[in-house]
Design an enzyme around this catalytic site. Structure first.
Site, PDB file in Angstrom:
ATOM      1  N   GLU A   1      10.132  -1.801   7.691  1.00 22.99           N
ATOM      2  CA  GLU A   1      11.261  -0.995   8.272  1.00 22.99           C
ATOM      3  C   GLU A   1      12.202  -0.642   7.153  1.00 22.99           C
ATOM      4  O   GLU A   1      12.975  -1.603   6.700  1.00 22.99           O
ATOM      5  CB  GLU A   1      11.708  -1.781   9.318  1.00 22.99           C
TER       6      GLU A   1
ATOM      7  N   ASN B   1      -4.474   5.939  17.059  1.00 20.71           N
ATOM      8  CA  ASN B   1      -5.577   5.675  16.167  1.00 20.71           C
ATOM      9  C   ASN B   1      -6.298   4.267  16.733  1.00 20.71           C
ATOM     10  O   ASN B   1      -5.650   3.178  16.378  1.00 20.71           O
ATOM     11  CB  ASN B   1      -5.426   5.201  14.771  1.00 20.71           C
TER      12      ASN B   1
ATOM     13  N   LEU C   1       9.829   7.132  18.153  1.00 19.62           N
ATOM     14  CA  LEU C   1      10.409   6.845  19.237  1.00 19.62           C
ATOM     15  C   LEU C   1       9.338   6.270  20.158  1.00 19.62           C
ATOM     16  O   LEU C   1       9.778   5.102  20.817  1.00 19.62           O
ATOM     17  CB  LEU C   1      10.885   8.224  19.821  1.00 19.62           C
ATOM     18  N   ASN C   2       8.307   6.695  20.611  1.00 24.07           N
ATOM     19  CA  ASN C   2       7.295   6.326  21.255  1.00 24.07           C
ATOM     20  C   ASN C   2       7.472   6.040  22.892  1.00 24.07           C
ATOM     21  O   ASN C   2       6.522   5.398  23.532  1.00 24.07           O
ATOM     22  CB  ASN C   2       6.670   5.118  20.650  1.00 24.07           C
TER      23      ASN C   2
ATOM     24  N   SER D   1      11.768   7.012   7.738  1.00 27.04           N
ATOM     25  CA  SER D   1      11.519   6.742   9.143  1.00 27.04           C
ATOM     26  C   SER D   1      11.714   5.433   9.634  1.00 27.04           C
ATOM     27  O   SER D   1      11.458   4.306   9.014  1.00 27.04           O
ATOM     28  CB  SER D   1       9.889   6.984   9.252  1.00 27.04           C
TER      29      SER D   1
ATOM     30  N   GLU E   1       0.691  -1.305   0.125  1.00 23.95           N
ATOM     31  CA  GLU E   1      -0.073   0.145  -0.141  1.00 23.95           C
ATOM     32  C   GLU E   1       0.908   1.171  -0.020  1.00 23.95           C
ATOM     33  O   GLU E   1       1.971   1.421   0.559  1.00 23.95           O
ATOM     34  CB  GLU E   1      -0.858   0.023   1.226  1.00 23.95           C
TER      35      GLU E   1
ATOM     36  N   CYS F   1       3.170   8.458   1.171  1.00 24.36           N
ATOM     37  CA  CYS F   1       3.780   7.682   2.154  1.00 24.36           C
ATOM     38  C   CYS F   1       3.953   6.134   1.356  1.00 24.36           C
ATOM     39  O   CYS F   1       2.961   5.455   0.869  1.00 24.36           O
ATOM     40  CB  CYS F   1       2.919   7.566   3.241  1.00 24.36           C
TER      41      CYS F   1
ATOM     42  N   CYS G   1       6.263  -3.850  16.131  1.00 23.88           N
ATOM     43  CA  CYS G   1       5.742  -2.859  17.127  1.00 23.88           C
ATOM     44  C   CYS G   1       4.347  -3.304  17.393  1.00 23.88           C
ATOM     45  O   CYS G   1       3.553  -3.459  16.778  1.00 23.88           O
ATOM     46  CB  CYS G   1       5.759  -1.633  16.347  1.00 23.88           C
TER      47      CYS G   1
ATOM     48  N   CYS H   1      -1.289   6.213  10.307  1.00 20.96           N
ATOM     49  CA  CYS H   1      -0.261   5.430  10.524  1.00 20.96           C
ATOM     50  C   CYS H   1      -0.340   4.217  11.249  1.00 20.96           C
ATOM     51  O   CYS H   1      -1.274   4.228  12.106  1.00 20.96           O
ATOM     52  CB  CYS H   1       0.494   6.485  11.404  1.00 20.96           C
TER      53      CYS H   1
ATOM     54  N   CYS I   1       6.169  -6.825   7.796  1.00 23.15           N
ATOM     55  CA  CYS I   1       7.192  -6.048   8.400  1.00 23.15           C
ATOM     56  C   CYS I   1       7.663  -7.030   9.735  1.00 23.15           C
ATOM     57  O   CYS I   1       6.690  -7.980  10.244  1.00 23.15           O
ATOM     58  CB  CYS I   1       6.849  -4.888   9.263  1.00 23.15           C
TER      59      CYS I   1
ATOM     60  N   CYS J   1       1.144  -1.369  16.176  1.00 25.16           N
ATOM     61  CA  CYS J   1       1.064  -1.193  14.776  1.00 25.16           C
ATOM     62  C   CYS J   1       0.439  -2.381  14.058  1.00 25.16           C
ATOM     63  O   CYS J   1       0.706  -3.502  14.512  1.00 25.16           O
ATOM     64  CB  CYS J   1       2.385  -1.075  14.022  1.00 25.16           C
TER      65      CYS J   1
END
Ligand code: SF4
Length: 341
Positions: free
Chosen positions: A161, A290, A215-216, A190, A92, A105, A116, A333, A112, A119
């Protein structure tokens, strides 16, 4: 003999192919122009070539193209494209309009491996890395679909990633800057924080694009839980790599911080974040989570978000609250490919 995909070749590879085909060198320039600027989808579409040349050339070569499988438009103008790859996989890309910018984007992998926890893409496994031409082709294909509008900015924040697919991503950067002619100042990579690769990204011979860090968290304990990559490259090593990343004059590193209620949104987190970043030229994007059906995390209340931002600003850290775009089409995101896998 299988036909050669001209789009899969680097500029040097195309030069060799033309030479070996016994054609004059100027054909390379013509082909690059037709593939990257005129977005030709087949050799037959290159009308600058004679019919005879097109027919002969088509016996040995072709131009691959991403197949558009689905196109969704959000109420806020965000568009999501599901592209099919030659081997049947799909990826996508998301187009985000914002004032005078049109940002695409793009994805760097199918799935991936980073896992995370916040995500949805991370809930898929890694299926494969994308090739450089499949990365760049998202820009060519989306550009064709949205004509006459023009893509102005690129962010590597789609599926995958980017620094885990380093060589192909760097080759794609060469094509995006050199052949698609998008300024490196308008491209952002990113990463979830593969520290040694951040330093390689700043190395000689790599187009010097903008760096964003997902970072998060402000402690290793919380980041270990949210992002398994932190167990290998903890905050000290990640921030150390950021400090050594060679920034162009006037540029800053962007730190993305997804706000999760009760997990990383306390006032102590905000103070620690300001302290961690005080010696870095940077800005912080605060992204309220989200929420989706069945998600284990929640979006903090607006007052918490505002207080968090104010603490950063009071401590002289530039901080923005980013509204997630395209939520109604799962384009926000961390939601890519969620509707399909
Ligand atoms: S946030 Fe990025 S790196 Fe982490 S799992 Fe999702 S796609 Fe992968």
């Amino acid at each position: 003999m299988p036909k050669t995909d001209l789009k899969a070749l680097s500029k040097q590879g195309l030069e060799s192919f033309i030479r070996e085909s016994g054609l004059p060198a100027f054909r390379t320039k013509q082909l690059l122009h037709w593939i990257y600027e005129k977005r030709a989808q087949s050799i037959d579409g290159i009308t600058e070539f004679s019919k005879e040349l097109r027919e002969n050339f088509s016996k040995a070569a072709y131009i691959s193209s991403l197949a558009i499988l689905k196109r969704l438009t959000s109420e806020d103008g965000t568009e999501k494209f599901l592209f099919g790859l030659e081997d049947g996989e799909s990826i996508e890309s998301v187009l985000i309009p914002d004032k005078d910018r049109l940002t695409l984007c793009i994805s760097s992998q199918v799935g991936c491996a980073m896992k995370c926890r916040f995500c949805l893409t991370g809930k898929m496994t890694l299926r494969r890395n994308l090739k450089a031409h499949e990365i760049a082709d998202q820009i060519i294909s989306a550009g064709r679909l949205i004509e006459p509008r023009k893509i102005t900015n690129i962010v590597f924040m789609g599926m995958g990633e980017p620094l885990a697919n380093f060589d192909e991503v760097v080759e794609s950067l060469r094509r995006i800057t050199g052949l698609l002619k998008i300024s490196k100042r308008r491209i952002t990579i990113s990463t979830s924080g593969i520290a040694p690769k951040i330093l390689e990204l700043g190395g000689i011979g790599v187009p010097r694009v903008n760096l964003a860090i997902s970072l998060n968290a402000t402690t290793d304990e919380v980041r270990d839980r949210l992002m398994p990559v932190n167990k290998k490259y903890p905050l000290s090593s990640l921030l150390g790599a950021c400090r050594r990343f060679p920034l162009e004059p006037g540029r800053r590193i962007t730190f993305e911080y997804v706000l999760l209620e009760g997990v990383n949104d306390t006032m102590d987190d905000a103070k620690r974040l300001a302290k961690m970043l005080r010696d870095l030229p940077c800005k912080v994007n605060l992204i309220p989570f989200n929420q989706y059906e069945g998600s284990e995390f929640r979006r903090p209340p607006d007052e918490t978000i505002a207080r968090f931002q104010n603490i950063l600003v009071d401590k002289h850290i530039t901080a923005f609250v980013r509204k997630s775009k395209g939520q109604d089409i799962l384009a926000a995101c961390g939601q890519l490919k969620a509707g399909y896998c």
